[in-house]
Design an enzyme around this catalytic site. Structure first.
Site, PDB file in Angstrom:
ATOM      1  N   HIS A 121       0.820  -1.226   0.000  1.00 31.33           N
ATOM      2  CA  HIS A 121       0.000   0.000   0.000  1.00 31.33           C
ATOM      3  C   HIS A 121       0.852   1.273   0.000  1.00 31.33           C
ATOM      4  O   HIS A 121       0.299   2.376  -0.053  1.00 31.33           O
ATOM      5  CB  HIS A 121      -0.921   0.029   1.228  1.00 31.33           C
ATOM      6  CG  HIS A 121      -1.905  -1.094   1.286  1.00 31.33           C
ATOM      7  ND1 HIS A 121      -2.793  -1.351   0.266  1.00 31.33           N
ATOM      8  CD2 HIS A 121      -2.135  -2.044   2.234  1.00 31.33           C
ATOM      9  CE1 HIS A 121      -3.532  -2.419   0.588  1.00 31.33           C
ATOM     10  NE2 HIS A 121      -3.144  -2.859   1.773  1.00 31.33           N
ATOM     11  N   ASP A 159      -2.951 -11.011  -1.811  1.00 31.12           N
ATOM     12  CA  ASP A 159      -3.435 -10.426  -0.557  1.00 31.12           C
ATOM     13  C   ASP A 159      -4.928 -10.083  -0.725  1.00 31.12           C
ATOM     14  O   ASP A 159      -5.379  -9.799  -1.836  1.00 31.12           O
ATOM     15  CB  ASP A 159      -2.627  -9.159  -0.263  1.00 31.12           C
ATOM     16  CG  ASP A 159      -2.867  -8.577   1.116  1.00 31.12           C
ATOM     17  OD1 ASP A 159      -2.055  -8.835   2.016  1.00 31.12           O
ATOM     18  OD2 ASP A 159      -3.870  -7.850   1.297  1.00 31.12           O
ATOM     19  N   ASP A 246      -4.197 -12.570   4.411  1.00 26.55           N
ATOM     20  CA  ASP A 246      -5.465 -12.090   4.963  1.00 26.55           C
ATOM     21  C   ASP A 246      -6.612 -12.485   4.036  1.00 26.55           C
ATOM     22  O   ASP A 246      -7.778 -12.273   4.344  1.00 26.55           O
ATOM     23  CB  ASP A 246      -5.451 -10.576   5.240  1.00 26.55           C
ATOM     24  CG  ASP A 246      -4.750  -9.771   4.165  1.00 26.55           C
ATOM     25  OD1 ASP A 246      -4.453 -10.336   3.090  1.00 26.55           O
ATOM     26  OD2 ASP A 246      -4.498  -8.578   4.404  1.00 26.55           O
TER      27      ASP A 246
HETATM   28 ZN   LIG Z   1      -3.983  -7.127   3.170  1.00 31.48          ZN
END
Ligand SMILES: [Zn+2]
Length: 312
Positions: A121, A159, A246
Site C-alpha cells: 500500500h 493479498d 489475509d
Molecule cells: Zn492485506
C-alpha cells in the site's frame, strides 16, 4: 500433538529471509500488524521441520540507493525519522533485495521473505499507509529489472487487499506486469478491473476483484483462466509474489475463504509459470495475514510448495 512433516531435503534450495529485528517495529501495542505474526510463522516452520532445510538469505548493503527508485527523498526522510520503524522498514527492503539477488544468480531457486512491515500500500505519503512504509515488492521489481537486468517482471498479489502502491508504481510501465486478486469493497477502495494501465503500461495492470466469501475454486479458476494466459503472452523473466494471507479463511481483516490447500495450489500455478518462462525464479514476500494461527499454517504450506521441485 502437532503433526510433523519432515521434508527429506530442499531440492529447490528455497531461501528464507528473516531477521529478529523485524520484531522491533510496532504501530502500537495490540495492533493486528504485530511482531507476533512473524514469531508464529517462525515457530510453525520450526515445528514443521522446515526451518533447518531453508537457507538464510543476507541483506544487501546500502538499500536506500534502491528504495529511491520507487520512493521520493521526502518520503524516505519522513520514514527514516520514525524511531525504530524507519530502520526496520529499511532492513526489510534490504533483505528482500538480498533474496532477489541470490535467486537472480541461481544460488537459490526461489525464496520466501518473512518480513514486516508489509509494503504493497506504500506510495510517497511521507507516513504509513495500510501498515506499509516502503513498498518492498515494488522496490524488488525495480531492482530485478534495473540492477539484475531482467526485462520482464511479473508481480502476483493474492493479498485480500488491493496493492494500490504497487499498481501505481508501475501504472505506465510495460516492464512490470501487476496482477492482483482482492476485495474491491474494502481498504484501500482501488483495484477496479477497468484500470489496465496508461501509456506504455496499458494492458500491464490486471485487477481481478473477488466477492465476499471467495473460495479456493473461485481464486484458482482466476489463476488458471486469467493469470496463466496473461503469463503466456507476457513471458516473465522474474516473478515476485505479494503473498498476503489475509485472504485466508478466518482472517481478522479479510472475508475470503481461501484454505491452506488453496494457497498450495496457487503456489503451484505460479511455479508452473516460473518453470516455463524463467527457470523457476520466484521471490515471495509476506504482505498481510492477521489470524496468527492461520497465517503461520498458510505460510508453511506455501513454503513447502516452493521447496518442492516441479516441472510443467
Ligand atoms: Zn492485506
Amino acid at each position: 500433538m502437532k503433526r510433523k512433516i519432515a521434508p527429506k531435503s530442499n531440492p529447490n534450495n528455497t531461501g528464507l529471509v528473516f531477521n529478529p529485528k523485524f520484531l522491533e517495529h510496532e504501530i502500537y501495542y495490540g495492533h493486528p500488524e504485530s511482531p507476533e505474526r512473524l514469531k508464529r510463522i517462525m515457530e510453525q516452520l520450526k515445528n514443521d521441520n522446515l526451518l533447518e532445510c531453508l537457507e538464510r538469505i543476507h541483506p544487501v548493503d546500502n538499500p536506500l540507493q534502491y528504495i529511491c527508485k520507487v520512493h521520493t527523498q521526502d518520503h524516505i526522510r519522513s520514514i527514516q525519522d520514525i524511531s525504530i520503524t524507519g530502520e526496520v522498514a529499511k532492513l526489510a527492503v534490504a533483505h528482500v533485495l538480498g533474496a532477489v539477488q541470490v535467486v537472480s544468480m541461481g544460488k537459490n531457486q526461489n525464496a520466501f521473505c518473512v518480513v514486516r512491515p508489509p509494503g504493497h500500500h506504500a506510495h510517497n505519503a511521507g507516513y504509513e499507509e495500510g501498515f506499509c512504509y516502503y513498498n518492498n515488492v515494488a522496490i524488488a521489481a525495480k531492482y530485478a529489472h534495473e540492477i539484475m537486468g531482467f526485462k520482464k517482471i511479473l508481480i502476483v498479489d493474492w493479498d485480500y487487499h488491493h496493492g494500490n502502491g504497487t499498481q501505481d508504481a508501475f501504472i505506465t510501465d510495460s516492464n512490470v506486469l501487476y496482477f492482483s486478486t482482492h476485495n474491491l469493497f474494502d481498504f484501500p477502495g482501488s483495484g477496479y478491473p477497468e484500470i489496465i494501465g496508461y501509456e506504455e503500461g496499458k494492458g500491464f495492470n490486471v485487477n481481478v476483484p473477488l466477492g465476499f466469501g471467495a473460495t479456493d475454486k473461485d481464486i484458482i479458476s482466476v489463476f488458471e483462466e486469467i493469470l496463466k494466459p496473461i503469463a503466456v503472452k507476457f513471458q516473465p523473466d522474474f516473478i515476485l509474489i505479494s503473498a498476503g494471507f489475509d485472504s485466508r479463511k478466518d482472517d481478522l481483516l479479510g472475508c475470503f475463504n481461501i484454505t491452506d490447500d488453496g494457497f498450495s495450489r496457487l503456489t503451484q500455478i505460479v511455479m508452473d509459470i516460473a518453470y516455463k518462462y524463467c527457470e523457476g525464479r520466484i521471490v515471495s514476500v509476506l504482505e498481510g495475514g492477521y489470524n496468527l494461527e492461520g497465517l503461520a499454517k498458510a505460510v508453511s504450506c506455501h513454503i513447502k510448495e516452493l521447496m518442492t521441485y516441479r516441472t510443467e
